[in-house]
Write an enzyme that holds these catalytic residues in place. Structure first.
Site, short mmCIF file in Angstrom:
data_model
loop_
_atom_site.label_atom_id
_atom_site.label_comp_id
_atom_site.label_asym_id
_atom_site.label_seq_id
_atom_site.Cartn_x
_atom_site.Cartn_y
_atom_site.Cartn_z
N CYS A 338 0.90 -1.22 -0.04
CA CYS A 338 -0.11 -0.12 -0.09
C CYS A 338 0.73 1.19 0.20
O CYS A 338 0.49 2.11 -0.74
CB CYS A 338 -0.84 -0.05 1.14
SG CYS A 338 -0.96 -1.12 2.19
N ARG A 367 7.38 -10.88 5.33
CA ARG A 367 7.00 -10.78 6.92
C ARG A 367 7.68 -11.80 7.52
O ARG A 367 7.74 -13.07 7.24
CB ARG A 367 5.66 -10.77 7.01
CG ARG A 367 4.74 -9.90 6.44
CD ARG A 367 3.37 -10.06 6.55
NE ARG A 367 2.57 -9.04 5.59
CZ ARG A 367 1.28 -8.80 5.51
NH1 ARG A 367 0.59 -9.68 6.20
NH2 ARG A 367 0.77 -7.94 4.77
N GLN A 385 1.26 -11.45 -3.19
CA GLN A 385 -0.40 -10.84 -3.14
C GLN A 385 -0.67 -10.29 -4.34
O GLN A 385 -0.12 -9.77 -5.14
CB GLN A 385 -0.46 -9.59 -2.29
CG GLN A 385 -0.23 -10.08 -0.63
CD GLN A 385 -0.47 -8.51 0.20
OE1 GLN A 385 -0.04 -7.50 -0.26
NE2 GLN A 385 -0.65 -8.87 1.55
N ASP A 387 -2.55 -8.11 -5.24
CA ASP A 387 -2.88 -6.57 -4.09
C ASP A 387 -3.42 -5.58 -5.35
O ASP A 387 -3.04 -5.70 -6.12
CB ASP A 387 -1.77 -6.25 -3.56
CG ASP A 387 -1.96 -5.40 -2.45
OD1 ASP A 387 -3.24 -5.37 -1.99
OD2 ASP A 387 -1.22 -5.04 -1.57
N HIS A 389 -5.08 -1.48 -4.79
CA HIS A 389 -5.66 -0.31 -4.24
C HIS A 389 -6.73 0.47 -5.14
O HIS A 389 -6.17 0.70 -5.91
CB HIS A 389 -4.78 0.33 -3.51
CG HIS A 389 -3.88 -0.40 -2.41
ND1 HIS A 389 -2.71 -0.89 -2.62
CD2 HIS A 389 -4.11 -0.61 -1.08
CE1 HIS A 389 -2.43 -1.91 -1.86
NE2 HIS A 389 -3.08 -1.57 -0.75
N LYS A 469 -13.06 -4.23 7.57
CA LYS A 469 -12.96 -4.87 6.35
C LYS A 469 -13.93 -6.15 6.13
O LYS A 469 -14.36 -6.66 7.01
CB LYS A 469 -11.20 -5.56 6.24
CG LYS A 469 -11.04 -6.80 7.43
CD LYS A 469 -9.62 -7.33 7.34
CE LYS A 469 -9.44 -8.07 8.36
NZ LYS A 469 -7.93 -8.59 8.47
N HIS A 515 -8.37 -1.30 0.10
CA HIS A 515 -7.41 -2.36 0.08
C HIS A 515 -8.07 -3.57 -0.33
O HIS A 515 -9.18 -3.94 0.13
CB HIS A 515 -6.63 -2.71 1.06
CG HIS A 515 -5.94 -1.40 1.75
ND1 HIS A 515 -4.69 -1.50 1.97
CD2 HIS A 515 -6.47 -0.41 2.41
CE1 HIS A 515 -4.26 -0.16 2.64
NE2 HIS A 515 -5.37 0.39 2.87
#
Length: 647
Positions: A338, A367, A385, A387, A389, A469, A515
RNA sequence: GCUGCUGUAGCUCAGUGGUAGAGCACUCCCUUGGUAAGGGAGAGGUCCAGGGUUCGAGUCCCUGCAGCAGCACCA
């Protein structure tokens, strides 16, 4: 004068307070024998409870779904009695019913091992056979505390102390043994039956808090009858047979090793599977108006400080530092994408005309997950991911949510899943942003769900630290749930990282960031996909789609020609011209879960045909080469591409 | 991270303090076969790593690493 309404609508009147046992007996001996407990105005109660007022009554028998939870809860009590009988000095704590069974947490200096199970199970069976009635008693609080403390049961005493003053302290006796328990219970230990089995032993923190001492937990499974128990044990075997770690090894898809703990070495076949899914996702994103980007893996700590991640997740980040004569810089491998996407958004002036701006990345994140969390490729330290946005206005949250849910539903269907559930996770205790902005973003997400027609269950306090979320939970082929997709409303990060756009009024405005991910991480999702299909992928996903196998060596040139034609048509094909009998080849490739085997011998080479055999099938189909190539190429097309060609 | 268990050939696993084993897989040879294992021979080991006990350690003890189960965690 209670009037009791039964499920069939009949009303029975009694002269005074009456127990469930008595009501059942007054209805008939069959029911008196079968009734284990009762539901009074929807509340599950002991049969021995006195009914004093008018009420709707339903008896719970063994066939009832509600009986399962009681059998399990009672089994936990039986387990506790057995353990305390066999291992004096062991303290009891809590022992609830859970999905598929029950557990009981014990405090004991020596750990239990599965070797103890036969003795414990044998004692449990004795307790069940004795069929001591469960007897409820209500004790004064201080007396109960004193009683358990005198017995050295300090965990029980603590539980009672922490119960609210208003709570009745109820004790259930079974023969000589007793336990603090809210109830309800069935009639006696005999009602537990014999369809139970102790499963495993594990550590568990007292009251689920890692700062507390660790107790020893014994897990068991319990069912209404032996048939249900067998079915459950069979289901566990099935899950083990599907384990992605096992299939990954058997099919040579990937491996992990010590030097890169928590990261995946994708082998050629595994990477083909990965790529197929990634290409599919890229097409789905393009169709849905996303712009794909790529951002750095290694980013200066200043950005993570600004985003708040350094403060919240510092100890879970991989940190790298470089040094020269001038300076020392500290960077971190990105744990999420992000903040990087915000940097792209911030680059240059943005207009409201560009919103909603959907920015996607197959973002490689790292991570430092706790060692105990790692699991195959499902929970790793290096992952990618799917991912994205979505930078948008508040008014666009609802339509973007609807659009996203539609996309997600299509993707899950295409990838072989029948349905999904949605959970709404609201504000956690540890969070950024003030209550007013949480009120706003939660309300916006609720409204978005309403408009999108999304039904959800609440998952309280489980939101991200920057916003509420939606969690999308898949159910796989053998009934297990996996949370994969997510959509999060975030007004915090745009503020912190100073993202803005120029509105119609030519003033600066903050965008909202959504997200969102559909697969979550490729690693985890592919693990789920492997288990979903047990490695027997549909043709479009199969890492090896076709094997051309020869019967005699004279057919080798022809087999290579057929394989080449398939390869040119875009199929993943292997030729097996080894010096083995066809039976052995069929077996080998079937075990490798190859969906299609084309067998070629002398006859096929002469007639320019192939004998096509499907995985798991016993029969074969004789086709011309061109015909087979065309049919397989069509079948191997991804579902979205097939829809495209069909349209 | 915590508790418990485990670590021996590519895989699955035997192995009693005294010379390292099996099946499958692999390589080669024979065999040319018709839809889930043809036959024979061979090669393959830092017994997770480091330390300790012992005349002697794959085996016993300690530490670490990794894996497994559960708990805790999961931006």
């Amino acid at each position: 004068m209670p009037a009791i309404t039964l499920p069939d609508g009949t009303v029975r009147r009694y002269d005074g307070p009456v127990t469930g046992t008595a009501v059942a007996a007054s209805i008939g001996p069959g029911l008196a024998k079968a009734a284990l407990a009762m539901e009074l105005d929807g509340r599950l109660l002991d049969l021995g409870t006195e009914i004093t007022d008018d009420a709707a009554l339903r008896f719970v028998t063994r066939r009832d779904e509600a009986a399962l939870g009681m059998i399990r809860h009672d089994a936990a009590h039986v387990l506790a009695e057995a353990v305390q009988g066999l291992y004096p000095g062991t303290q009891v704590t809590i022992g609830p019913a859970i999905e598929n069974g029950f557990y009981y947490d014990f405090a004991r200096n020596e750990p239990f091992t599965p070797d103890d199970f036969p003795a414990i199970e044998a004692r449990m069976r004795e307790i069940v056979a004795a069929n001591a009635p469960f007897q409820r008693e209500e004790w004064p609080r201080e007396e109960a505390i004193a009683f358990f403390e005198a017995r050295g049961e300090r965990y029980k005493a603590e539980l009672i102390r922490d119960l609210p003053e208003s709570e009745t302290i109820s004790i259930y006796r079974q023969g000589e043994w007793l336990d603090l328990c809210r109830g309800p219970h069935m009639r006696g230990t005999g009602d537990v039956g014999t369809a139970f089995k102790l499963m495993k032993v594990a550590g568990a923190y007292w009251r689920g808090d890692h700062r507390n001492p660790m107790l020893t937990r014994i897990y068991g499974t319990a069912w209404r009858d032996a048939k249900e128990l067998d079915a459950h044990l069979h289901q566990l075997e099935e899950a083990e047979r599907r384990d992605h770690r096992r299939i990954g090894r058997e099919m040579d898809l990937f491996h992990v090793q010590e030097e890169a703990t928590g990261q995946v070495f994708w082998h050629p076949k595994g990477w083909r599977l990965y790529s197929t899914v990634q290409e599919y996702m890229r097409r789905a994103q393009n169709r849905n108006g996303y712009q794909e980007v790529r951002t750095p893996l290694l980013v200066d700590r200043a950005l993570w400080e600004a985003s708040g991640h350094w403060e919240n997740y510092r100890e879970h980040m991989f940190v790298a530092s470089v040094e020269d004569e001038q300076e020392r810089r500290v960077l971190a491998l990105k744990p999420m994408n992000c903040p990087c996407h915000v940097q792209i958004f911030r680059h240059g002036l943005r207009s409201y005309r560009e919103l909603p701006l959907r920015m996607a990345e197959f973002g490689a994140c790292h991570r430092y997950e706790p060692s105990g969390a790692l699991h195959g490729i499902m929970r790793v330290r290096g992952f990618v991911q799917d991912d994205a946005h979505i930078f948008c206005t508040e008014a666009q949250i609802a339509p973007e949510t609807a659009r996203f849910v539609a996309m997600l539903a299509e993707v899950y269907r295409d990838l072989g899943f029948d349905g999904f559930r949605v959970k709404f996770a609201d504000r956690p205790d540890n969070r950024a942003g003030d209550d007013a902005s949480w009120d706003k973003s939660e309300a916006a997400l609720v409204e978005a769900c309403r408009l999108a027609g999304v039904e959800y269950e609440l998952n309280p306090g489980e939101g991200a630290f920057y916003g509420p979320k939606l969690e999308f939970v898949l159910r796989d082929a053998i009934g297990r749930d996996w949370q994969c997709g997510t959509l999060q409303v975030d007004t915090v990060l745009p503020e912190r990282l100073d993202a803005s756009y120029v509105g119609e009024d030519s003033a600066r405005h903050r965008p909202v960031m959504l997200h969102r991910a559909i697969l979550g991480s490729f690693e985890r999702f592919l693990g789920i996909l492997i288990e979903q299909f047990a490695g027997r992928f549909p043709l479009w996903l199969a890492p090896v789609q076709v094997v051309v196998a020869t019967i005699v060596s004279d057919a080798e040139p022809y087999a290579l020609e057929v394989a080449d034609a398939l390869r040119r048509a875009g199929l993943a094909v292997q030729a097996d011209t080894a010096n083995e009998k066809i039976n052995a080849k069929i077996r080998t490739h079937s075990l490798q879960r190859v969906p299609v085997i084309l067998v070629v011998g002398r006859k096929e080479a002469e007639a320019r045909t192939v004998a096509m055999r499907r995985l798991g099938g016993a029969d074969q189909e004789l086709l011309g080469v061109q015909e087979a190539v065309a049919a397989l190429a069509l079948e191997a097309a991804a579902p979205d591409l097939r829809r495209g060609t069909a349209a």
